[in-house]
Design an enzyme around this catalytic site. Structure first.
Site, PDB file in Angstrom:
ATOM      1  N   LYS A  38       0.846  -1.211   0.000  1.00 45.45           N
ATOM      2  CA  LYS A  38       0.000   0.000   0.000  1.00 45.45           C
ATOM      3  C   LYS A  38       0.878   1.257   0.000  1.00 45.45           C
ATOM      4  CE  LYS A  38      -1.769   1.721   4.077  1.00 45.45           C
ATOM      5  NZ  LYS A  38      -1.495   3.159   4.244  1.00 45.45           N
ATOM      6  N   ASN A  39       1.902   1.256   0.857  1.00 44.18           N
ATOM      7  CA  ASN A  39       2.714   2.467   1.000  1.00 44.18           C
ATOM      8  C   ASN A  39       3.672   2.696  -0.165  1.00 44.18           C
ATOM      9  OD1 ASN A  39       1.349   2.950   3.315  1.00 44.18           O
ATOM     10  ND2 ASN A  39       3.048   2.547   4.725  1.00 44.18           N
ATOM     11  N   ARG A  47      -4.401  10.444   4.333  1.00 43.99           N
ATOM     12  CA  ARG A  47      -3.171  11.182   4.550  1.00 43.99           C
ATOM     13  C   ARG A  47      -2.364  11.325   3.255  1.00 43.99           C
ATOM     14  NH1 ARG A  47      -0.196  14.296   8.211  1.00 43.99           N
ATOM     15  NH2 ARG A  47       1.990  13.947   7.793  1.00 43.99           N
ATOM     16  N   CYS A  65      -5.199   8.013   9.465  1.00 42.71           N
ATOM     17  CA  CYS A  65      -5.388   7.422  10.798  1.00 42.71           C
ATOM     18  C   CYS A  65      -5.148   8.442  11.900  1.00 42.71           C
ATOM     19  CB  CYS A  65      -4.413   6.271  10.989  1.00 42.71           C
ATOM     20  SG  CYS A  65      -4.947   4.754  10.199  1.00 42.71           S
ATOM     21  N   ARG A 103       0.390  14.522  13.467  1.00 38.23           N
ATOM     22  CA  ARG A 103       0.700  14.381  12.050  1.00 38.23           C
ATOM     23  C   ARG A 103       0.754  15.727  11.310  1.00 38.23           C
ATOM     24  NH1 ARG A 103      -1.743   8.905   9.632  1.00 38.23           N
ATOM     25  NH2 ARG A 103       0.345   8.796   8.753  1.00 38.23           N
ATOM     26  N   PRO A 104       1.664  16.620  11.729  1.00 39.19           N
ATOM     27  CA  PRO A 104       1.803  17.904  11.027  1.00 39.19           C
ATOM     28  C   PRO A 104       2.403  17.701   9.635  1.00 39.19           C
ATOM     29  CG  PRO A 104       3.554  17.652  12.651  1.00 39.19           C
ATOM     30  CD  PRO A 104       2.655  16.446  12.798  1.00 39.19           C
ATOM     31  N   ILE A 105       2.352  18.766   8.808  1.00 41.26           N
ATOM     32  CA  ILE A 105       2.950  18.660   7.469  1.00 41.26           C
ATOM     33  C   ILE A 105       4.007  19.756   7.276  1.00 41.26           C
ATOM     34  CG2 ILE A 105       1.084  17.444   6.268  1.00 41.26           C
ATOM     35  CD1 ILE A 105       0.092  20.207   5.347  1.00 41.26           C
ATOM     36  N   ASP A 106       4.548  20.249   8.412  1.00 41.29           N
ATOM     37  CA  ASP A 106       5.511  21.346   8.345  1.00 41.29           C
ATOM     38  C   ASP A 106       6.741  21.011   7.496  1.00 41.29           C
ATOM     39  OD1 ASP A 106       5.862  19.505  10.521  1.00 41.29           O
ATOM     40  OD2 ASP A 106       7.519  20.753  11.231  1.00 41.29           O
ATOM     41  N   LEU A 107       7.203  19.763   7.541  1.00 38.59           N
ATOM     42  CA  LEU A 107       8.416  19.407   6.785  1.00 38.59           C
ATOM     43  C   LEU A 107       8.139  19.456   5.283  1.00 38.59           C
ATOM     44  CD1 LEU A 107       9.418  16.309   8.937  1.00 38.59           C
ATOM     45  CD2 LEU A 107      10.538  18.539   8.989  1.00 38.59           C
ATOM     46  N   ASP A 124       4.247   0.623  12.135  1.00 39.14           N
ATOM     47  CA  ASP A 124       3.050  -0.022  11.597  1.00 39.14           C
ATOM     48  C   ASP A 124       2.877  -1.463  12.093  1.00 39.14           C
ATOM     49  OD1 ASP A 124       2.369   2.251  10.263  1.00 39.14           O
ATOM     50  OD2 ASP A 124       2.881   1.542   8.259  1.00 39.14           O
ATOM     51  N   ARG A 163      -8.916  -0.156   4.655  1.00 35.33           N
ATOM     52  CA  ARG A 163      -8.035   0.840   4.029  1.00 35.33           C
ATOM     53  C   ARG A 163      -6.715   0.208   3.586  1.00 35.33           C
ATOM     54  NH1 ARG A 163      -6.159   4.870   7.690  1.00 35.33           N
ATOM     55  NH2 ARG A 163      -4.781   5.051   5.941  1.00 35.33           N
TER      56      ARG A 163
HETATM   57  C1  UD1 Z   1       4.158   6.869   6.462  1.00 31.37           C
HETATM   58  C2  UD1 Z   1       3.319   5.633   6.228  1.00 31.37           C
HETATM   59  C3  UD1 Z   1       2.754   5.101   7.534  1.00 31.37           C
HETATM   60  C4  UD1 Z   1       3.888   4.883   8.531  1.00 31.37           C
HETATM   61  C5  UD1 Z   1       4.763   6.121   8.650  1.00 31.37           C
HETATM   62  C6  UD1 Z   1       6.010   5.887   9.497  1.00 31.37           C
HETATM   63  C7  UD1 Z   1       2.432   5.961   3.998  1.00 31.37           C
HETATM   64  C8  UD1 Z   1       1.235   6.212   3.152  1.00 31.37           C
HETATM   65  N1  UD1 Z   1       2.228   5.969   5.327  1.00 31.37           N
HETATM   66  O1  UD1 Z   1       3.299   7.863   7.022  1.00 31.37           O
HETATM   67  O2  UD1 Z   1       2.106   3.860   7.260  1.00 31.37           O
HETATM   68  O3  UD1 Z   1       3.329   4.601   9.797  1.00 31.37           O
HETATM   69  O4  UD1 Z   1       5.212   6.552   7.360  1.00 31.37           O
HETATM   70  O5  UD1 Z   1       6.734   4.817   9.026  1.00 31.37           O
HETATM   71  O6  UD1 Z   1       3.509   5.688   3.503  1.00 31.37           O
HETATM   72  N2  UD1 Z   1       6.185  14.621  10.888  1.00 31.37           N
HETATM   73  C9  UD1 Z   1       6.345  15.942  11.216  1.00 31.37           C
HETATM   74  N3  UD1 Z   1       6.196  16.870  10.225  1.00 31.37           N
HETATM   75  C10 UD1 Z   1       5.925  16.533   8.924  1.00 31.37           C
HETATM   76  C11 UD1 Z   1       5.787  15.157   8.598  1.00 31.37           C
HETATM   77  C12 UD1 Z   1       5.920  14.222   9.596  1.00 31.37           C
HETATM   78  O7  UD1 Z   1       6.591  16.278  12.375  1.00 31.37           O
HETATM   79  O8  UD1 Z   1       5.809  17.420   8.073  1.00 31.37           O
HETATM   80  C13 UD1 Z   1       6.309  13.596  11.956  1.00 31.37           C
HETATM   81  C14 UD1 Z   1       5.031  12.759  12.147  1.00 31.37           C
HETATM   82  O9  UD1 Z   1       4.089  13.427  12.970  1.00 31.37           O
HETATM   83  C15 UD1 Z   1       5.593  11.497  12.774  1.00 31.37           C
HETATM   84  C16 UD1 Z   1       6.963  11.352  12.096  1.00 31.37           C
HETATM   85  O10 UD1 Z   1       7.289  12.643  11.568  1.00 31.37           O
HETATM   86  O11 UD1 Z   1       5.765  11.704  14.158  1.00 31.37           O
HETATM   87  C17 UD1 Z   1       7.011  10.340  10.986  1.00 31.37           C
HETATM   88  O12 UD1 Z   1       5.949  10.579  10.099  1.00 31.37           O
HETATM   89  P1  UD1 Z   1       6.058  10.246   8.540  1.00 31.37           P
HETATM   90  O13 UD1 Z   1       7.262   9.391   8.331  1.00 31.37           O
HETATM   91  O14 UD1 Z   1       5.942  11.499   7.776  1.00 31.37           O
HETATM   92  O15 UD1 Z   1       4.748   9.358   8.320  1.00 31.37           O
HETATM   93  P2  UD1 Z   1       3.776   9.389   7.066  1.00 31.37           P
HETATM   94  O16 UD1 Z   1       4.536   9.688   5.829  1.00 31.37           O
HETATM   95  O17 UD1 Z   1       2.582  10.187   7.400  1.00 31.37           O
END
Ligand code: UD1
Length: 427
Positions: free
Chosen positions: A22-23, A91, A115, A120-124, A316, A408
């Site tokens: 899926k990922n 997401r 989920c 789960r911010p998107i700042d990065l 996961d 999902r």
């Molecule tokens: C992806 C996977 C999810 C998996 C996760 C971690 C997909 C579709 N989903 O989710 O199944 O559990 O990787 O292996 O591939 N973070 C920030 N700022 C950001 C982005 C992330 O602080 O802009 C934090 C998140 O809150 C979290 C950490 O970084 O604490 C890791 O998140 P991330 O690796 O980005 O997970 P996803 O890509 O959402």
């Protein structure tokens, strides 16, 4: 509302063939937007997240065809707004932004859903896109992104391409790494991404993009060097198999006992999981691409387990392991280090008799619980699958509600398990 009815106690025996991860499939579908040529992705699982992603691609004006496990996309992006309802469903809608900006110069989306496992911010994502020259406007509900404007030789204002940049991720993020790769493959000049995530699904994305004509070089273990190219071409691609579906099945066997062969399993991607299972009284062997797991259904406790980015133990798989530890022969400590709120399922697991206390980011799992059937609700995708595993082991009948979370990410989970001998049905 559908639910699973599970009568626990059966051993699991037989054979399962894994589909694409899926990922991987989700970012690969996003990558397909970077060319108007036909892109065929094989071995796609029939799961809700993929279905939603296809709905979004159609809304963007792209031609999408599904023929069994094959998905074909082609054509131009005609609309640069992701419909709110679909963005909030998943997401992964966030990493369409990178491709949309790279190809169409514009993207608008509501904040992504997915989920409920933390803030789960998107700042990065946003910070990286700005460094590539994107102008980002954020409201309380939406994000609007545009590539910079410039004047052409006739003096007219036009949208120009993104420009390469040297970007350091302060935190390792799978999604941000993928989004920035997708945004920079068609940018002007060279982009360097530092401290990138190293999940196999990211290598899969890089492999597919390079096969489409991108120039992405892996430098050392956590740097990617991307030289922008003019265009990408179509491809037929088979993604890596789903290591989390494989891991979930393995834990099911570890808990219920039995012997299961997993075909199309990439054993190297599963080392963090299989090493722990081997220490917990499972026998796992791989020969000729087939992984066999055997267990007597009596897992041994693990003193300590902590989640971490790849190649560490995957977040996961945390819920499935906590569930397994609840029936092990001692107390285990499981730390969640990736997401800040990923123990939501524990309250439900306790209804089945598990003895677990959450102390900050650690689950203290007192083993030896005799699980007993009850009615529980899936709270998220992986937590939901863990409740199913508990039901397979529990004495009596378990009902797992809200299984749309499980749908999902697991294709016909109940059919896969019942073919192995489990007593589970969808009602
Ligand atoms: C992806 C996977 C999810 C998996 C996760 C971690 C997909 C579709 N989903 O989710 O199944 O559990 O990787 O292996 O591939 N973070 C920030 N700022 C950001 C982005 C992330 O602080 O802009 C934090 C998140 O809150 C979290 C950490 O970084 O604490 C890791 O998140 P991330 O690796 O980005 O997970 P996803 O890509 O959402």
């Amino acid at each position: 509302m559908q639910k699973f009815e599970i009568v626990g106690g059966n051993r699991l025996c037989g054979c399962v063939k894994l589909k694409g991860a899926k990922n991987s499939v989700l970012p690969l579908l996003s990558a397909s937007l970077l060319t108007e040529d036909e892109v065929t992705i094989c071995e796609c699982p029939n799961i809700l997240d993929v279905e939603n992603m296809l709905k979004i691609l159609k809304e963007l004006g792209v031609k999408v065809e599904r023929d069994g496990d094959k998905i074909k996309t082609s054509g131009k992006i005609l609309n640069t707004e992701i419909p709110d309802s679909l963005a909030r469903e998943m997401r992964s809608s966030i990493f369409l932004i990178g491709s949309m900006l790279g190809k169409a110069g514009k993207a608008r989306t509501a904040y992504p859903g997915g989920c409920a496992i933390g803030r789960r911010p998107i700042d990065l994502h946003i910070k990286g896109l700005k460094e590539l020259g994107v102008s980002v406007t954020e409201s309380t509900t939406h994000i609007d992104c545009k590539t910079p404007k410039s004047k052409n030789e006739n003096g007219n204002v036009c949208t120009s391409k993104l420009h390469g940049a040297d970007i350091y991720f302060e935190k390792v993020s799978v999604g941000a790494t993928e989004n920035l790769i997708l945004a920079s493959v068609l940018a002007n000049g060279r982009t360097i991404l530092r401290n990138v995530a190293r999940e196999p699904e990211i290598c899969d994305l890089v492999r597919m993009l390079n096969a489409m004509g991108a120039q992405i070089k892996v430098v050392g273990s956590s740097i990617l060097e991307i030289t922008g190219v003019e265009s990408l071409h179509g491809i037929v691609y088979t993604p890596i198999p789903d290591r989390i579906v494989a891991g979930t099945l393995m834990v099911a066997v570890a808990m219920c006992g039995g012997e299961v062969q997993i075909l199309n399993c990439e054993a190297n991607h599963l080392k963090a999981i299989t090493t722990k299972l081997a220490n917990s009284s499972c026998n796992i062997t791989t020969r000729y691409g087939i992984t066999l797991i055997e267990s007597n259904g009596a897992p041994a406790f693990m003193r300590a387990l902590a989640t971490a980015p790849y190649p560490g133990f995957p977040t996961d798989m945390q819920a499935q392991f906590v569930t397994m530890m609840s029936i092990a022969n001692g107390t285990s400590l499981v730390s969640e280090k990736v997401f800040e709120n990923r123990f939501g399922y524990v309250e439900e697991l306790k209804k089945l008799g598990a003895d677990i206390e959450i102390v900050h980011d650690i689950a203290v799992v007192k083993g030896n619980s005799k699980l007993k059937g009850a009615t529980v609700k899936a709270t998220d995708l992986r937590g939901g699958s863990a409740l199913v595993l508990a039901g397979l082991k529990a004495e009596g009948t378990t009902y797992v509600e809200d299984i749309f979370h499980i749908d999902r990410g697991y294709e016909s989970f109940e059919i896969m398990l019942s073919e192995l001998g489990a007593n589970i049905k969808r009602i």
